[in-house]
Design an enzyme around this catalytic site. Structure first.
Site, PDB file in Angstrom:
ATOM      1  N   HIS A   1       7.117  -7.371  -1.916  1.00 30.14           N
ATOM      2  CA  HIS A   1       6.836  -6.680  -0.649  1.00 30.14           C
ATOM      3  C   HIS A   1       7.667  -7.308   0.470  1.00 30.14           C
ATOM      4  CE1 HIS A   1       3.422  -4.572  -2.289  1.00 30.14           C
ATOM      5  NE2 HIS A   1       2.652  -5.618  -2.407  1.00 30.14           N
TER       6      HIS A   1
ATOM      7  N   LYS B   1       0.805  -1.232   0.000  1.00 26.33           N
ATOM      8  CA  LYS B   1       0.000   0.000   0.000  1.00 26.33           C
ATOM      9  C   LYS B   1       0.836   1.281   0.000  1.00 26.33           C
ATOM     10  CE  LYS B   1      -3.314  -1.170  -0.687  1.00 26.33           C
ATOM     11  NZ  LYS B   1      -3.651  -1.966  -1.914  1.00 26.33           N
TER      12      LYS B   1
ATOM     13  N   MET C   1      -4.434   4.866 -14.724  1.00 28.89           N
ATOM     14  CA  MET C   1      -4.319   3.533 -14.116  1.00 28.89           C
ATOM     15  C   MET C   1      -5.673   3.047 -13.611  1.00 28.89           C
ATOM     16  SD  MET C   1      -0.632   3.593 -12.163  1.00 28.89           S
ATOM     17  CE  MET C   1      -0.919   2.001 -11.378  1.00 28.89           C
TER      18      MET C   1
ATOM     19  N   SER D   1      -5.028   2.930   3.785  1.00 27.93           N
ATOM     20  CA  SER D   1      -5.158   2.299   2.465  1.00 27.93           C
ATOM     21  C   SER D   1      -5.318   0.780   2.626  1.00 27.93           C
ATOM     22  CB  SER D   1      -3.920   2.634   1.621  1.00 27.93           C
ATOM     23  OG  SER D   1      -3.960   1.975   0.396  1.00 27.93           O
TER      24      SER D   1
HETATM   25  S1  PPS Z   1      -0.383  -3.147  -3.093  1.00 26.77           S
HETATM   26  O1  PPS Z   1      -1.698  -3.808  -3.257  1.00 26.77           O
HETATM   27  O2  PPS Z   1       0.121  -3.374  -1.718  1.00 26.77           O
HETATM   28  O3  PPS Z   1       0.609  -3.537  -4.076  1.00 26.77           O
HETATM   29  O4  PPS Z   1      -0.714  -1.585  -3.179  1.00 26.77           O
HETATM   30  P1  PPS Z   1       0.262  -0.423  -3.654  1.00 26.77           P
HETATM   31  O5  PPS Z   1       0.287  -0.402  -5.134  1.00 26.77           O
HETATM   32  O6  PPS Z   1       1.567  -0.507  -2.949  1.00 26.77           O
HETATM   33  O7  PPS Z   1      -0.463   0.874  -3.098  1.00 26.77           O
HETATM   34  C1  PPS Z   1      -1.797   1.205  -3.432  1.00 26.77           C
HETATM   35  C2  PPS Z   1      -1.983   2.701  -3.159  1.00 26.77           C
HETATM   36  O8  PPS Z   1      -1.299   3.451  -4.187  1.00 26.77           O
HETATM   37  C3  PPS Z   1      -2.233   4.318  -4.819  1.00 26.77           C
HETATM   38  N1  PPS Z   1      -1.858   4.516  -6.233  1.00 26.77           N
HETATM   39  C4  PPS Z   1      -1.634   5.720  -6.780  1.00 26.77           C
HETATM   40  N2  PPS Z   1      -1.644   6.962  -6.242  1.00 26.77           N
HETATM   41  C5  PPS Z   1      -1.386   7.994  -7.084  1.00 26.77           C
HETATM   42  N3  PPS Z   1      -1.139   7.850  -8.404  1.00 26.77           N
HETATM   43  C6  PPS Z   1      -1.120   6.619  -8.989  1.00 26.77           C
HETATM   44  N4  PPS Z   1      -0.885   6.495 -10.287  1.00 26.77           N
HETATM   45  C7  PPS Z   1      -1.372   5.493  -8.156  1.00 26.77           C
HETATM   46  N5  PPS Z   1      -1.436   4.152  -8.365  1.00 26.77           N
HETATM   47  C8  PPS Z   1      -1.732   3.575  -7.178  1.00 26.77           C
HETATM   48  C9  PPS Z   1      -3.557   3.602  -4.659  1.00 26.77           C
HETATM   49  O9  PPS Z   1      -4.630   4.478  -4.908  1.00 26.77           O
HETATM   50  C10 PPS Z   1      -3.449   3.127  -3.228  1.00 26.77           C
HETATM   51  O10 PPS Z   1      -3.569   4.206  -2.285  1.00 26.77           O
HETATM   52  P2  PPS Z   1      -4.960   4.662  -1.623  1.00 26.77           P
HETATM   53  O11 PPS Z   1      -4.563   5.642  -0.552  1.00 26.77           O
HETATM   54  O12 PPS Z   1      -5.630   3.455  -1.073  1.00 26.77           O
HETATM   55  O13 PPS Z   1      -5.745   5.325  -2.714  1.00 26.77           O
END
Ligand code: PPS
Length: 284
Positions: free
Chosen positions: A98, A43, A222, A128
């Protein structure tokens, strides 16, 4: 605690992981000097970083990211499916993970492979994660955010303690094959972030190619792309659908944690992260 797959004190998702693979990854898997590794505590922006690196590889051409799911482009090495996807590919590998530092392939530490580690305000990581995991059948579901808050501080959440994970990987700070990024920095200046990644990977993009990387790795792009928004994840894992692209902002924790929780969190943060230089954590 049940609802997880425990490996040496670390809670993994209850499906898709097994001891033999996690051990093989740690003890036998050979990381190549040309492999690129994307590492983050869950996350923290893992998928965003993967998208950027994939688009850098194709010089901004979106065809690959629009036709192949994230987990096939850049497999999570520790999962059964990811391990299989990865080892069916040709070298050099683009690897996602991770894993905490001590479970990562040992061969990496004597290789020249480049690793990008992304950190995010753990309060936002907590929020998140709460809104993500409870929609899946992969973990014990918390009955409230307050319960999840307690689990998070104890490290009884997927991949264990954020504090341990971050301390472990930050021990690589200063190594020339280690690039540290933050979600907050990526949000603040995504163009500069892409340039930094290109410099680190030794890639050169023309300005219009960089524009394309920016465009196709944006939150909106995305979110609309089924290869990156997790809508392809099957019902057995997420019966009520799964939304990876939830809010994509910094500081959302302020809308969810109580004042008392925020204070308790600060205290733990200060204790557990003592000793790091001021300014390393851009959200503090
Ligand atoms: S995972 O499932 O653990 O691999 O998740 P991870 O990709 O590490 O994190 C998910 C959060 O990243 C946000 N996210 C983004 N934010 C801004 N811009 C882009 N392009 C983007 N892509 C993924 C996603 O919305 C999750 O955060 P939250 O706060 O839940 O929205």
């Amino acid at each position: 605690m049940s609802g997880y797959y425990w490996f040496e004190g670390i809670p993994f998702p209850s499906r898709g992981f097994q001891k033999e693979i996690i051990e093989e990854v740690r003890d036998k898997f050979v990381i190549g000097d040309e492999d690129i590794i994307i590492l983050a505590y869950p996350k923290s922006g893992t998928n965003w970083l993967i998208q950027i690196v994939c688009l850098i590889q194709t010089k901004g051409n979106p065809e690959w990211v629009q036709s192949v799911p994230t987990w096939k482009r850049s497999p999570w090495i520790e999962s059964n499916g990811g391990f299989q996807n990865l080892t069916n590919k040709e070298r050099p590998y683009q690897i996602s993970s991770h894993l905490p530092f001590h479970l990562f392939p040992r061969s990496f530490f004597s290789s020249k492979a480049k690793i990008i580690y992304v950190i995010r305000n753990p309060r936002d990581v907590l929020v998140s994660g709460y809104f993500f995991w409870y929609k899946t059948n992969l973990f014990k579901n918390p009955d409230s955010l307050a319960t999840y808050f307690d689990w998070f501080l104890k490290g009884n959440v997927p991949y264990g303690s954020w504090f341990e994970h971050t301390r472990g990987w930050l021990s690589m700070r200063g190594s020339e094959n280690f690039l540290l990024l933050s979600y907050e920095g990526m949000k603040k200046d995504p163009r500069r972030t892409i340039e930094k990644i290109c410099d680190f990977l030794g890639k050169k993009l023309e300005p219009d190619e960089l524009d394309m990387v920016l465009k196709y790795s944006s939150f909106q792009a995305m979110k609309e792309n089924k290869m990156s928004n997790f809508s392809l994840i099957t019902d057995d894992i997420a019966p009520n659908g799964l939304l990876l692209m939830r809010k994509g902002t910094t500081g959302d924790w302020k809308n969810h944690l109580t004042v008392a929780q925020a204070e308790a969190f600060n205290k733990v943060f200060q204790e557990k992260m003592a000793g790091f230089p001021p300014g390393l954590f851009p959200w503090e």
